[in-house]
Design an enzyme around this catalytic site. Structure first.
Site, PDB file in Angstrom:
ATOM      1  N   TYR A   1       4.757  -8.347  -8.970  1.00 46.59           N
ATOM      2  CA  TYR A   1       5.131  -8.257  -7.565  1.00 46.59           C
ATOM      3  C   TYR A   1       4.850  -9.571  -6.842  1.00 46.59           C
ATOM      4  O   TYR A   1       3.929 -10.310  -7.197  1.00 46.59           O
ATOM      5  CB  TYR A   1       4.435  -7.078  -6.870  1.00 46.59           C
ATOM      6  CG  TYR A   1       2.953  -6.984  -7.072  1.00 46.59           C
ATOM      7  CD1 TYR A   1       2.416  -6.532  -8.267  1.00 46.59           C
ATOM      8  CD2 TYR A   1       2.081  -7.343  -6.054  1.00 46.59           C
ATOM      9  CE1 TYR A   1       1.056  -6.442  -8.454  1.00 46.59           C
ATOM     10  CE2 TYR A   1       0.725  -7.243  -6.222  1.00 46.59           C
ATOM     11  CZ  TYR A   1       0.212  -6.797  -7.429  1.00 46.59           C
ATOM     12  OH  TYR A   1      -1.145  -6.706  -7.611  1.00 46.59           O
TER      13      TYR A   1
ATOM     14  N   HIS B   1      -3.913   0.060  -1.916  1.00 42.31           N
ATOM     15  CA  HIS B   1      -4.453  -1.213  -1.432  1.00 42.31           C
ATOM     16  C   HIS B   1      -3.603  -1.860  -0.338  1.00 42.31           C
ATOM     17  O   HIS B   1      -2.389  -1.646  -0.260  1.00 42.31           O
ATOM     18  CB  HIS B   1      -4.517  -2.215  -2.596  1.00 42.31           C
ATOM     19  CG  HIS B   1      -5.358  -1.735  -3.727  1.00 42.31           C
ATOM     20  ND1 HIS B   1      -5.208  -2.209  -5.006  1.00 42.31           N
ATOM     21  CD2 HIS B   1      -6.338  -0.810  -3.804  1.00 42.31           C
ATOM     22  CE1 HIS B   1      -6.073  -1.621  -5.813  1.00 42.31           C
ATOM     23  NE2 HIS B   1      -6.774  -0.756  -5.094  1.00 42.31           N
TER      24      HIS B   1
ATOM     25  N   LYS C   1       4.960  -6.800   0.065  1.00 40.69           N
ATOM     26  CA  LYS C   1       4.976  -6.825  -1.408  1.00 40.69           C
ATOM     27  C   LYS C   1       6.338  -6.391  -1.916  1.00 40.69           C
ATOM     28  O   LYS C   1       6.886  -5.380  -1.470  1.00 40.69           O
ATOM     29  CB  LYS C   1       3.918  -5.856  -1.962  1.00 40.69           C
ATOM     30  CG  LYS C   1       2.499  -6.250  -1.647  1.00 40.69           C
ATOM     31  CD  LYS C   1       1.524  -5.190  -2.078  1.00 40.69           C
ATOM     32  CE  LYS C   1       0.132  -5.546  -1.572  1.00 40.69           C
ATOM     33  NZ  LYS C   1      -0.800  -4.408  -1.720  1.00 40.69           N
TER      34      LYS C   1
ATOM     35  N   ASP D   1     -11.534   1.347  -6.791  1.00 38.65           N
ATOM     36  CA  ASP D   1     -10.583   2.364  -6.331  1.00 38.65           C
ATOM     37  C   ASP D   1     -11.241   3.739  -6.267  1.00 38.65           C
ATOM     38  O   ASP D   1     -10.862   4.581  -5.451  1.00 38.65           O
ATOM     39  CB  ASP D   1      -9.348   2.386  -7.223  1.00 38.65           C
ATOM     40  CG  ASP D   1      -8.483   1.152  -7.011  1.00 38.65           C
ATOM     41  OD1 ASP D   1      -7.503   0.975  -7.749  1.00 38.65           O
ATOM     42  OD2 ASP D   1      -8.807   0.347  -6.102  1.00 38.65           O
TER      43      ASP D   1
HETATM   44  C1  LIG Z   1      -4.808  -8.620  -6.145  1.00 39.27           C
HETATM   45  C2  LIG Z   1      -5.558  -9.816  -6.658  1.00 39.27           C
HETATM   46  C3  LIG Z   1      -6.719  -9.675  -7.392  1.00 39.27           C
HETATM   47  N1  LIG Z   1      -7.373 -10.781  -7.841  1.00 39.27           N
HETATM   48  C4  LIG Z   1      -8.584 -10.586  -8.643  1.00 39.27           C
HETATM   49  C5  LIG Z   1      -9.662  -9.763  -7.942  1.00 39.27           C
HETATM   50  C6  LIG Z   1     -10.287  -8.979  -9.063  1.00 39.27           C
HETATM   51  O1  LIG Z   1     -11.375  -9.725  -9.621  1.00 39.27           O
HETATM   52  C7  LIG Z   1      -9.199  -8.849 -10.123  1.00 39.27           C
HETATM   53  C8  LIG Z   1      -8.576  -7.484 -10.170  1.00 39.27           C
HETATM   54  O2  LIG Z   1      -8.209  -7.158  -8.842  1.00 39.27           O
HETATM   55  P1  LIG Z   1      -7.882  -5.656  -8.461  1.00 39.27           P
HETATM   56  O3  LIG Z   1      -8.805  -4.749  -9.211  1.00 39.27           O
HETATM   57  O4  LIG Z   1      -7.838  -5.558  -6.939  1.00 39.27           O
HETATM   58  O5  LIG Z   1      -6.404  -5.486  -9.056  1.00 39.27           O
HETATM   59  P2  LIG Z   1      -5.475  -4.196  -8.812  1.00 39.27           P
HETATM   60  O6  LIG Z   1      -6.291  -2.945  -8.809  1.00 39.27           O
HETATM   61  O7  LIG Z   1      -4.370  -4.338  -9.778  1.00 39.27           O
HETATM   62  O8  LIG Z   1      -4.944  -4.377  -7.325  1.00 39.27           O
HETATM   63  C9  LIG Z   1      -3.602  -4.695  -7.056  1.00 39.27           C
HETATM   64  O9  LIG Z   1      -2.831  -3.561  -7.297  1.00 39.27           O
HETATM   65  C10 LIG Z   1      -2.343  -2.823  -6.193  1.00 39.27           C
HETATM   66  C11 LIG Z   1      -1.335  -1.818  -6.675  1.00 39.27           C
HETATM   67  C12 LIG Z   1      -1.805  -3.651  -5.109  1.00 39.27           C
HETATM   68  O10 LIG Z   1      -0.832  -3.306  -4.416  1.00 39.27           O
HETATM   69  C13 LIG Z   1      -2.520  -4.871  -4.772  1.00 39.27           C
HETATM   70  O11 LIG Z   1      -1.594  -5.933  -4.643  1.00 39.27           O
HETATM   71  C14 LIG Z   1      -3.594  -5.297  -5.668  1.00 39.27           C
HETATM   72  O12 LIG Z   1      -4.746  -4.923  -4.971  1.00 39.27           O
HETATM   73  O13 LIG Z   1      -8.214  -9.821  -9.777  1.00 39.27           O
HETATM   74  C15 LIG Z   1      -6.939 -12.064  -7.583  1.00 39.27           C
HETATM   75  O14 LIG Z   1      -7.570 -13.062  -7.993  1.00 39.27           O
HETATM   76  N2  LIG Z   1      -5.794 -12.227  -6.859  1.00 39.27           N
HETATM   77  C16 LIG Z   1      -5.069 -11.150  -6.380  1.00 39.27           C
HETATM   78  O15 LIG Z   1      -4.025 -11.352  -5.724  1.00 39.27           O
END
Ligand SMILES: Cc1cn([C@H]2C[C@H](O)[C@@H](COP(=O)(O)OP(=O)(O)O[C@H]3O[C@H](C)C(=O)[C@H](O)[C@H]3O)O2)c(=O)[nH]c1=O
Length: 186
Positions: free
Chosen positions: A135, A65, A75, A173
């Protein structure tokens, strides 16, 4: 002696941060963030948000991401519980290391941190169950600027040490574009 030792990976923009542990009969203490230690090493972008994720299963893969401008993020990644293989991929078209990746193990045990600057995609693969990753980021979340590249893009050939046949992935993803169709940095 400083409580932080900052070194560079073979991709010089990636900083690896070791934190000093003060162990005693109770356990240990360490400082986990120092703005001045980072500034002394030339990094002074302010962090504006802390994030944390729990991944229940070994073999959970979150990534790769990044956020696009004007919400691109640096980050600072660490592991509070468990362990991950943490990966940064250089998406800067003008970089001599464009499309190359760097990975290392971050764990509660080794206390290491990785600073992933703007211009890189970031992801991790959990190596233990119930892994918690925390992070700091230098720009707020912006869903409209949430971008990524496929974890298994053969043009990147990231060496994920998969502990399971298939990683646990979010639908998002599972459907990220390959590099050829991804947003990139200059
Ligand atoms: C990243 C983020 C997400 N969200 C909400 C959006 C989605 O409804 C939910 C899950 O988000 P996501 O599936 O994108 O989470 P990860 O898959 O853990 O993504 C993260 O993990 C990888 C390793 C990364 O480096 C990024 O910082 C980040 O994208 O949280 C928020 O409200 N705020 C935020 O800052």
């Amino acid at each position: 002696m400083s409580n932080f030792r900052i070194t560079r990976s073979w991709i010089p923009e990636l900083r690896i941060i070791e934190t000093r542990r003060f162990a005693d009969d109770r356990g240990h203490f360490s400082e986990t963030f120092s703005q001045s230690a980072l500034a002394d090493d030339g990094f002074d972008a302010p962090f504006v948000q802390d994030n944390q994720s729990l991944s229940r299963a070994t073999g959970t893969l979150r990534g790769l991401h990044f956020q696009t401008a004007p919400f691109a993020q640096d980050k600072l990644v660490r592991v509070i519980a468990g362990s991950v293989w943490d990966v940064a991929v250089d998406l800067r078209r003008s970089s001599p290391t464009f499309r190359q990746w760097y990975g290392l193990e971050l764990s509660a045990e080794n206390g290491l941190q990785l600073l992933v600057p703007v211009g890189f995609a970031h992801g991790f693969l959990t190596l233990e169950s119930d892994t918690i990753v925390a992070y700091k980021v230098t720009a707020p979340y912006s869903g409209a600027n949430d971008a990524g590249v496929a974890w298994d893009d053969p043009d990147l050939a990231v060496g994920w040490p998969l502990p399971v046949a298939e990683p646990v992935l979010s639908d998002k993803d599972r459907n990220l574009p390959r590099l050829a169709h991804a947003a990139l940095f200059d």
